[in-house]
Design a protein around this motif. Structure first.
Motif, PDB file in Angstrom:
ATOM      1  N   ARG A  20       0.809  -1.207  -0.078  1.00 24.03           N
ATOM      2  CA  ARG A  20       0.029  -0.093   0.102  1.00 24.03           C
ATOM      3  C   ARG A  20       0.692   1.195   0.115  1.00 24.03           C
ATOM      4  O   ARG A  20       1.684   1.290   0.669  1.00 24.03           O
ATOM      5  N   HIS A  21       0.447   2.146  -0.817  1.00 24.04           N
ATOM      6  CA  HIS A  21       0.812   3.435  -0.987  1.00 24.04           C
ATOM      7  C   HIS A  21       0.108   4.562  -0.099  1.00 24.04           C
ATOM      8  O   HIS A  21      -1.002   4.573  -0.830  1.00 24.04           O
ATOM      9  N   VAL A  22       0.654   5.260   0.505  1.00 23.13           N
ATOM     10  CA  VAL A  22      -0.344   6.449   1.193  1.00 23.13           C
ATOM     11  C   VAL A  22       0.225   7.584   1.229  1.00 23.13           C
ATOM     12  O   VAL A  22       1.489   7.709   1.665  1.00 23.13           O
ATOM     13  N   VAL A  23      -0.166   8.865   0.609  1.00 27.09           N
ATOM     14  CA  VAL A  23       0.305   9.900   0.685  1.00 27.09           C
ATOM     15  C   VAL A  23      -0.864  11.087   0.825  1.00 27.09           C
ATOM     16  O   VAL A  23      -1.784  11.166   0.558  1.00 27.09           O
ATOM     17  N   MET A  24      -0.421  12.000   1.648  1.00 28.70           N
ATOM     18  CA  MET A  24      -1.322  13.132   2.152  1.00 28.70           C
ATOM     19  C   MET A  24      -0.586  14.513   1.683  1.00 28.70           C
ATOM     20  O   MET A  24       0.591  14.460   1.654  1.00 28.70           O
ATOM     21  N   PRO A  39      -2.482  -0.639 -14.858  1.00 29.61           N
ATOM     22  CA  PRO A  39      -2.925  -1.980 -14.610  1.00 29.61           C
ATOM     23  C   PRO A  39      -2.602  -2.293 -13.082  1.00 29.61           C
ATOM     24  O   PRO A  39      -3.211  -3.139 -12.470  1.00 29.61           O
ATOM     25  N   GLU A  40      -1.286  -2.041 -12.823  1.00 29.63           N
ATOM     26  CA  GLU A  40      -0.771  -2.424 -11.451  1.00 29.63           C
ATOM     27  C   GLU A  40      -1.954  -2.040 -10.032  1.00 29.63           C
ATOM     28  O   GLU A  40      -1.670  -2.456  -9.252  1.00 29.63           O
ATOM     29  N   ILE A  41      -2.650  -0.734 -10.556  1.00 25.64           N
ATOM     30  CA  ILE A  41      -3.477  -0.336  -9.284  1.00 25.64           C
ATOM     31  C   ILE A  41      -4.451  -1.404  -9.088  1.00 25.64           C
ATOM     32  O   ILE A  41      -5.325  -1.744 -10.094  1.00 25.64           O
ATOM     33  N   ARG A  55       5.631  -4.569  -4.112  1.00 28.13           N
ATOM     34  CA  ARG A  55       6.376  -3.215  -4.248  1.00 28.13           C
ATOM     35  C   ARG A  55       6.648  -2.974  -5.554  1.00 28.13           C
ATOM     36  O   ARG A  55       6.456  -1.678  -5.996  1.00 28.13           O
ATOM     37  N   ASP A  56       7.060  -3.911  -6.584  1.00 26.07           N
ATOM     38  CA  ASP A  56       7.214  -3.773  -7.777  1.00 26.07           C
ATOM     39  C   ASP A  56       5.987  -3.004  -8.472  1.00 26.07           C
ATOM     40  O   ASP A  56       6.150  -1.935  -9.555  1.00 26.07           O
ATOM     41  N   GLY A  57       4.812  -3.306  -8.092  1.00 32.08           N
ATOM     42  CA  GLY A  57       3.442  -2.556  -8.657  1.00 32.08           C
ATOM     43  C   GLY A  57       3.381  -1.250  -8.358  1.00 32.08           C
ATOM     44  O   GLY A  57       3.124  -0.349  -9.100  1.00 32.08           O
ATOM     45  N   TYR A  58       3.867  -1.134  -6.999  1.00 30.94           N
ATOM     46  CA  TYR A  58       3.816   0.289  -6.632  1.00 30.94           C
ATOM     47  C   TYR A  58       4.837   1.349  -7.455  1.00 30.94           C
ATOM     48  O   TYR A  58       4.646   2.081  -7.989  1.00 30.94           O
ATOM     49  N   VAL A  59       6.010   0.587  -7.620  1.00 30.15           N
ATOM     50  CA  VAL A  59       7.179   1.592  -8.198  1.00 30.15           C
ATOM     51  C   VAL A  59       6.735   1.578  -9.684  1.00 30.15           C
ATOM     52  O   VAL A  59       6.879   2.805 -10.335  1.00 30.15           O
TER      53      VAL A  59
END
Lengths: 103, 103
Positions: free
Chosen positions: B8-12, B39-41, B68-72
């Motif tokens: 999971r990626h979280v950004v504010m 598509p990785e989302i 992790r690779d999907g996030y990158v």
């Protein structure tokens, strides 16, 4: 992509220098007891930053509730307050939070 | 409580003074196009702070990936970079992020 509804609380912490992995794990362990104590919690996820990007905060909590009132019940619940006061506040150097309607 | 796995990626973001609701909505709209492009989302949620607590950031993105690779792949994807550079960077006063393994 599943559509979500409800109300989400997201909080991130940057720990003070010298905070140990053990202390961070203790925070995670205490927080992960809360879903068993606070019925308004519908989904609950905590985690330490994976170190993929520089400058990140160290730790995050993502908690889902049916609605705003469910979040406020969690926020003010004695069990949650105790974890914040005893385990989190002493370690926090940075904090960022957002609560939002899930659509 | 469903067990989650993945990354999971979280950004504010805290916006610069004078940022309009319309500009914020434009950010949300542009970001919400990304699941149709990248598509990785696997799950994607964005939202403006509901104003329940003082001192919060203004906006949050919570994005889930298989790993992790999907996030990158998302982080470096041209469509994502374009939204960040054109719509988000000009408005950002504060930013906080964590990426973590979902367990």
């Amino acid at each position: 992509m599943a559509r979500m509804s409800g109300f989400r609380h997201v909080v991130m912490f940057g720990w003070v220098d010298g905070t140990t992995t053990q202390q961070q794990q203790e925070v995670a362990d205490r927080l992960l007891e809360l879903p068993g104590i606070i019925p308004e919690i519908q989904a609950y996820s905590v985690g330490a930053d994976a170190g993929v990007n520089p400058g990140n905060h160290d730790f995050v909590v993502v908690a889902d509730f049916a609605d705003r009132d469910g979040y406020v019940a969690y926020r003010d619940h004695p069990a949650h307050r105790a974890v914040v006061d005893q385990y989190i506040k002493p370690l926090v150097a940075r904090r960022a939070a957002v609560q939002y309607e899930l659509r």
